[in-house]
Design a protein around this motif. Sequence first.
Motif, PDB file in Angstrom:
ATOM      1  N   GLN A 210       0.075  -1.915  -3.616  1.00 42.80           N
ATOM      2  CA  GLN A 210       0.594  -1.020  -2.619  1.00 42.80           C
ATOM      3  C   GLN A 210       2.094  -1.454  -1.769  1.00 42.80           C
ATOM      4  OE1 GLN A 210      -2.614  -0.485   0.360  1.00 42.80           O
ATOM      5  NE2 GLN A 210      -4.101  -0.864  -1.159  1.00 42.80           N
ATOM      6  N   LEU A 211       2.159  -2.834  -1.630  1.00 47.01           N
ATOM      7  CA  LEU A 211       3.066  -3.136  -0.972  1.00 47.01           C
ATOM      8  C   LEU A 211       4.412  -2.840  -1.892  1.00 47.01           C
ATOM      9  CD1 LEU A 211       4.517  -4.894   1.387  1.00 47.01           C
ATOM     10  CD2 LEU A 211       4.048  -7.141  -0.056  1.00 47.01           C
TER      11      LEU A 211
ATOM     12  N   TYR B 209      10.531   2.350   0.682  1.00 46.34           N
ATOM     13  CA  TYR B 209      11.325   2.238   2.105  1.00 46.34           C
ATOM     14  C   TYR B 209      12.996   1.836   1.708  1.00 46.34           C
ATOM     15  CZ  TYR B 209      13.287  -1.151   5.774  1.00 46.34           C
ATOM     16  OH  TYR B 209      14.019  -1.520   6.826  1.00 46.34           O
ATOM     17  N   PHE B 210      13.434   1.241   0.678  1.00 47.54           N
ATOM     18  CA  PHE B 210      14.606   1.003   0.446  1.00 47.54           C
ATOM     19  C   PHE B 210      15.046   2.276  -0.145  1.00 47.54           C
ATOM     20  CE2 PHE B 210      18.054   0.305  -2.751  1.00 47.54           C
ATOM     21  CZ  PHE B 210      18.687  -0.745  -2.237  1.00 47.54           C
TER      22      PHE B 210
ATOM     23  N   LYS C  36       9.142   3.514  12.538  1.00 47.85           N
ATOM     24  CA  LYS C  36       7.766   3.580  12.951  1.00 47.85           C
ATOM     25  C   LYS C  36       6.855   3.884  11.826  1.00 47.85           C
ATOM     26  CE  LYS C  36       8.854   4.230  17.772  1.00 47.85           C
ATOM     27  NZ  LYS C  36       8.698   5.351  18.747  1.00 47.85           N
ATOM     28  N   GLU C  37       7.378   4.930  10.888  1.00 49.80           N
ATOM     29  CA  GLU C  37       6.408   5.343  10.066  1.00 49.80           C
ATOM     30  C   GLU C  37       6.152   4.351   8.984  1.00 49.80           C
ATOM     31  OE1 GLU C  37       6.615   8.307   6.095  1.00 49.80           O
ATOM     32  OE2 GLU C  37       8.233   8.540   7.577  1.00 49.80           O
ATOM     33  N   TYR C  38       7.238   3.456   8.604  1.00 44.17           N
ATOM     34  CA  TYR C  38       6.856   2.273   7.532  1.00 44.17           C
ATOM     35  C   TYR C  38       6.223   1.104   8.397  1.00 44.17           C
ATOM     36  CZ  TYR C  38       9.137   4.340   3.710  1.00 44.17           C
ATOM     37  OH  TYR C  38       9.196   4.941   2.530  1.00 44.17           O
TER      38      TYR C  38
ATOM     39  N   LEU D 199       2.918  -0.317   6.670  1.00 41.53           N
ATOM     40  CA  LEU D 199       2.816  -1.696   6.175  1.00 41.53           C
ATOM     41  C   LEU D 199       1.285  -2.071   6.869  1.00 41.53           C
ATOM     42  CD1 LEU D 199       4.232  -4.114   4.865  1.00 41.53           C
ATOM     43  CD2 LEU D 199       5.191  -4.677   7.478  1.00 41.53           C
ATOM     44  N   ALA D 200       1.087  -1.510   8.158  1.00 44.67           N
ATOM     45  CA  ALA D 200      -0.033  -2.296   8.782  1.00 44.67           C
ATOM     46  C   ALA D 200      -1.313  -1.988   7.997  1.00 44.67           C
ATOM     47  CB  ALA D 200      -0.189  -1.364  10.200  1.00 44.67           C
ATOM     48  N   ASN D 201      -1.373  -0.796   7.319  1.00 44.86           N
ATOM     49  CA  ASN D 201      -2.412  -0.402   6.656  1.00 44.86           C
ATOM     50  C   ASN D 201      -2.583  -1.231   5.396  1.00 44.86           C
ATOM     51  OD1 ASN D 201      -3.161   1.623   8.099  1.00 44.86           O
ATOM     52  ND2 ASN D 201      -1.859   3.266   7.187  1.00 44.86           N
ATOM     53  N   ILE D 202      -1.694  -2.134   4.759  1.00 52.23           N
ATOM     54  CA  ILE D 202      -1.880  -3.168   3.851  1.00 52.23           C
ATOM     55  C   ILE D 202      -2.522  -4.368   4.291  1.00 52.23           C
ATOM     56  CG2 ILE D 202      -0.734  -4.409   2.126  1.00 52.23           C
ATOM     57  CD1 ILE D 202       1.264  -2.191   1.902  1.00 52.23           C
ATOM     58  N   ASP D 203      -3.434  -4.917   3.668  1.00 55.36           N
ATOM     59  CA  ASP D 203      -4.260  -6.058   4.004  1.00 55.36           C
ATOM     60  C   ASP D 203      -3.499  -7.299   3.659  1.00 55.36           C
ATOM     61  OD1 ASP D 203      -6.118  -7.997   4.795  1.00 55.36           O
ATOM     62  OD2 ASP D 203      -7.720  -7.297   3.519  1.00 55.36           O
TER      63      ASP D 203
END
Length: 607
Positions: free
Chosen positions: A47-48, A55-56, A96-98, A102-106
């Motif tokens: 996912q990351l 993102y890039f 803010k979207e990213y 990112l917060a949704n990845i553990d």
Amino acid sequence: MKNIKLALLSSAVMLALMGCNESTPKSETTPTTAAQPSVKTESASAQLDTLLTNYFEDGLQFNPIGGTYIGRNEFNDDFIAPINEANRNEQLNFIKEYKNKLANIDKAQLTGQSLLSYEILARDLDLAIEGSQFPSHLMPINQMGGAHNTFAALGSGQSAQPFNTVEDYKAFEKRADGFIAWLESVEQSMRQGMKDKVVLPKPLAEKLLPQFQTHIVEKPEESLFWGPIAQLPESFSDEQKAELTSAYTAMISERLVPAYQKMADFLANEYIPNARESIGYSELPNGKAWYEYQIKQHTTLSLNADEIHDIGLSEVSRILSEMKKVKEAVGFKGDLKAFFEHLRTSDEFYYDTPEALIAAYEEVKEKIDAKLPQMFDIAPKAPYVVKAVEDFRAESAAGASYQSPAPDGSRPGIFYINTFNLKAQPKFLLETLSIHEAAPGHHFQIALQQEIEGLPLFRKFGGYTVFAEGWALYAESLGKELGLFTDPYMWYGRLSDEQLRAMRLVLDTGFHAKGWTRQQGIDYMLANSSMAESDIIAEVERYIAWPGQALSYKLGQFKIQELRDYCKKELGDKFDIKAFHTQILIDGALPMPILEEKIKRWVSEQK
């Protein structure tokens, strides 16, 4: 938006290939625990990876110039979007979207390189959102930086913009139209800044004016932008050459010159008369908080202005003591002030021509390159060349700078030397300046970063001033260990360069937090160094223009040296300087707190 970090190197922020290690360096992938990765870990890592790639790629829309510098030719016809509220909000929403994605990845399921990337991006996004509260868009350019100078360099045909095909030439024509639209928005933003009392200090505004006036020419052939036409490829047909010559004549005379004239008139008649007499950020609305943010952004450390100012004062005093020892060693009769004046004015310490200066740096380059395997197991594949700073930007440019190589190998790294004032380029700086800007300093670190296999692109082409400049200043400190600085004057050059970085701690904080005047800064540097006054003025105005940036050098060096001392203490006889340098460089630029955590993990694995 200047405060939003897209982690792209776009212009000037980036050794010949060494035989000690010709393999492509690989980034560290050692997990932080010995456990085998579970399916869940692989899922979080995957996912990351997807998020980082997107993102890039998505970020390039906001920085097409950065796309050109990394060899993405599909961006060569685009320019930065005009400065307006809609575009600023679009960029902020992107961040803010990213952050939400990112917060949704553990994070708990990530290890090794994936964990580093997560921590770096999370920090960058938070910092960008924090910075969006400050109106940097109201001062979008200054004499030290801005897309106006980058555009001119690209259009000269001597930078990253390719001019190899007819399509390349047409791409730049379209980019020029984007520049003109952007420049109009710069004027509008600066007008708003005048209303909101967020304007450049008058000395900086005055230095900005000649950068536009130089492009106001009577004949297209006199323009910097005629360079690509003067060097039309022989492979072009006569019809193609005639068509492009006509098109560039019109572009320069009918579009670019009028745009530069309009901006110059605005600066001369409206902006400069309304520029502020104060120079520090503390004098701007919410300026104290804005400056503390700049410190955090540039240094990645939790230090305030008062702490940094005191560190600087202590370092300046220490280095002055070392300079006195050199004065005595060379048998100079007189006090330190007289010694400084001797070094500033005696012809023996300066070259007579720009050509002789450049040749001397090329000679030093060969000397240093031969010594680097003593302390390094890795080296970049990309070479670098030594060049003089272009005339159009030389008056306001730094004494030296570095531009990274093209990732595809089509363009070497460039170590720029400013030959505008030869009295600002003493011979005793040859070794230390070459180490800092080229190898094993900026070229070594940045070119290596671009060559690391498996590094996410936002890190491969990203950077942190405190890491890059901290590394370059730390690299200078290796000179004696490498067998350099054997001449006392060359050692003085090292001290002189270190003193410059120590004075920056005092002046930057002095200007932006303690109410220092421009003249106060000039007098302080004259009293504590042998720098030429013209060079001092350029440096002082640089610190005024880029609050916080100049703090990164010494503070970054301190942190890297602190980590070296820690490793040596913890590892004892197992400490290997080559291995330590590899660990510092092998994962690219990192914020200092993340670098420290990584090095301490590495040490624990060695025991």
